[in-house]
Design an enzyme around this catalytic site. Structure first.
Site, mmCIF file in Angstrom:
data_model
loop_
_atom_site.group_PDB
_atom_site.id
_atom_site.type_symbol
_atom_site.label_atom_id
_atom_site.label_comp_id
_atom_site.label_asym_id
_atom_site.label_seq_id
_atom_site.Cartn_x
_atom_site.Cartn_y
_atom_site.Cartn_z
ATOM 1 N N GLU A 35 0.701 -1.225 0.152
ATOM 2 C CA GLU A 35 0.008 -0.015 -0.070
ATOM 3 C C GLU A 35 0.867 1.158 0.097
ATOM 4 O O GLU A 35 0.340 2.306 -0.330
ATOM 5 C CB GLU A 35 -1.068 0.016 1.275
ATOM 6 C CG GLU A 35 -2.169 -1.083 1.008
ATOM 7 C CD GLU A 35 -2.901 -0.670 -0.168
ATOM 8 O OE1 GLU A 35 -3.477 0.487 -0.482
ATOM 9 O OE2 GLU A 35 -3.204 -1.746 -0.843
ATOM 10 N N HIS A 37 3.430 1.778 -1.847
ATOM 11 C CA HIS A 37 3.672 1.956 -3.247
ATOM 12 C C HIS A 37 2.406 2.412 -3.940
ATOM 13 O O HIS A 37 2.450 3.216 -4.940
ATOM 14 C CB HIS A 37 4.253 0.837 -4.106
ATOM 15 C CG HIS A 37 5.741 0.198 -3.461
ATOM 16 N ND1 HIS A 37 5.502 -1.295 -2.625
ATOM 17 C CD2 HIS A 37 6.967 0.575 -3.416
ATOM 18 C CE1 HIS A 37 6.763 -1.517 -2.360
ATOM 19 N NE2 HIS A 37 7.777 -0.264 -2.956
ATOM 20 N N LYS A 149 9.145 7.514 3.797
ATOM 21 C CA LYS A 149 9.668 6.557 4.359
ATOM 22 C C LYS A 149 11.270 6.528 4.307
ATOM 23 O O LYS A 149 12.041 6.239 5.200
ATOM 24 C CB LYS A 149 9.001 5.002 4.232
ATOM 25 C CG LYS A 149 9.749 3.956 4.720
ATOM 26 C CD LYS A 149 9.019 2.662 4.678
ATOM 27 C CE LYS A 149 9.806 1.600 5.111
ATOM 28 N NZ LYS A 149 10.925 1.541 4.386
ATOM 29 N N GLN A 153 16.497 9.402 1.174
ATOM 30 C CA GLN A 153 16.611 9.258 -0.439
ATOM 31 C C GLN A 153 15.842 10.327 -0.990
ATOM 32 O O GLN A 153 16.194 10.849 -1.955
ATOM 33 C CB GLN A 153 15.750 7.904 -0.703
ATOM 34 C CG GLN A 153 15.470 7.786 -2.139
ATOM 35 C CD GLN A 153 14.946 6.321 -2.349
ATOM 36 O OE1 GLN A 153 15.680 5.336 -2.649
ATOM 37 N NE2 GLN A 153 13.779 6.136 -2.508
ATOM 38 N N VAL A 176 3.124 5.283 4.501
ATOM 39 C CA VAL A 176 1.915 4.275 4.665
ATOM 40 C C VAL A 176 2.155 3.256 5.965
ATOM 41 O O VAL A 176 3.488 2.722 5.550
ATOM 42 C CB VAL A 176 1.318 3.886 3.507
ATOM 43 C CG1 VAL A 176 0.156 2.813 3.940
ATOM 44 C CG2 VAL A 176 0.990 4.760 2.661
#
Ligand code: AMP
Length: 282
Positions: A35, A37, A149, A153, A176
């Site tokens: 979820e 992605h 998350k 990055q 998420v």
């Protein structure tokens, strides 16, 4: 939904879509979709005419003792999820196609990588920006969607985009989570039952630390307390716990700017990362 495996075919498809004036949204992933992605795909669907999701487990961003070989893969399931949740094209290139010269030309990141995963996974972000440079050139997206998350990055990729003048806007999306707070991750499948039971403590500690920071507790004490509490988890071990400025990722003494509290924790077969970003006090 189309599945495209070859780079030349992807380039041709994008050219056609651009010719008809479409905006392109791009969601780069390593597959084994969940979820987290899907939230990126759905956001791209809302904002763009054509949505391209890529699945590529990039060997260059894994260290020699990391989990490249056993990174979870399930293309059929990914294909179904990507289609159902709004992808127009699933780009699924091979390693040979992406690295025809065996990675003879690579990018290097020298800022913001002496901390967190950059420090613990040497070369990881070089691998990330190398593959993204290739993907950005192939997909020519107007917007690229990334999850917070992986907050380091996001910071590094923003630098890549600025430094190399990629005409793409990075859209950073919230993490998420499972109902118990554990951040969704492809690697969660490798948690054993007893580890899965403990894993929500990572986010609980981030929430607690956030509250402590916001109520004025000294940052070094907050960090120290997190380290001690995580030490009490009976399985696995802490890789890092840091409180840094965000997105600069520099050491800070006091809460006078936007901060990130970030942690990495190693269970037996899964290294998990999570973070929380705290805006400056009003
Ligand atoms: P990965 O397949 O792990 O490389 O992740 C692909 C993209 O999905 C990256 O931009 C990740 O930050 C993002 N992502 C992974 N997990 C989550 C999550 N739980 N919530 C939001 N985005 C995520």
């Amino acid at each position: 939904m189309k599945v495209i495996r070859h780079i030349y075919e992807m380039q041709h498809f994008i050219k056609e879509r651009k010719r008809r004036g479409d905006t392109i949204g791009f969601v780069p992933t390593m597959g084994f979709l969940h979820e987290g992605h899907v939230s990126l795909i759905e956001k791209a669907r809302e904002e763009c005419d054509t949505v391209v999701t890529s699945i590529f487990v990039n060997p260059l961003q894994f260290g020699p003792n990391e989990d490249f070989d056993r990174y979870p893969r399930d293309f059929e399931r990914d294909e179904r999820l990507a289609r159902e949740r709004g992808t127009d094209v699933l780009f699924y290139p091979s390693v040979e196609d992406m690295y025809p010269d065996g990675a003879g030309v690579q990018m290097k990141v020298t800022e913001r990588t002496n901390v967190l995963c950059g420090e613990k996974r040497p070369g990881h972000f070089d691998g990330v920006v190398t593959v993204l440079t290739k993907l950005f050139h192939i997909i020519q997206a107007d917007r690229a969607y990334f999850g917070l998350k992986d907050a380091q990055q996001v910071a590094v990729v923003n630098d890549l985009i600025d430094s190399y003048f990629f005409p793409v806007e990075l859209v950073a999306c919230p993490t998420v989570r499972e109902e118990d707070g554990l951040a969704k991750s492809s690697r969660n499948v490798y948690l054993k039952d007893h580890e899965r039971f403990e894993a929500p403590k990572l986010y609980q500690q981030l929430l607690r630390a956030k509250e402590q920071v916001q109520t004025g507790k000294a940052l070094k004490d907050v960090r120290q307390e997190m380290i001690s509490v995580l030490e009490d988890i009976p399985y696995g071990e802490t890789d890092y716990v840091e409180i840094l400025s965000y997105p600069q990722l520099q050491t800070v003494e006091t809460f006078d700017r936007k901060l990130i509290i970030a942690l990495a924790y190693r269970f037996e077969n899964a290294r998990l990362i999570d973070n929380i970003i705290i805006e400056e006090k009003l």
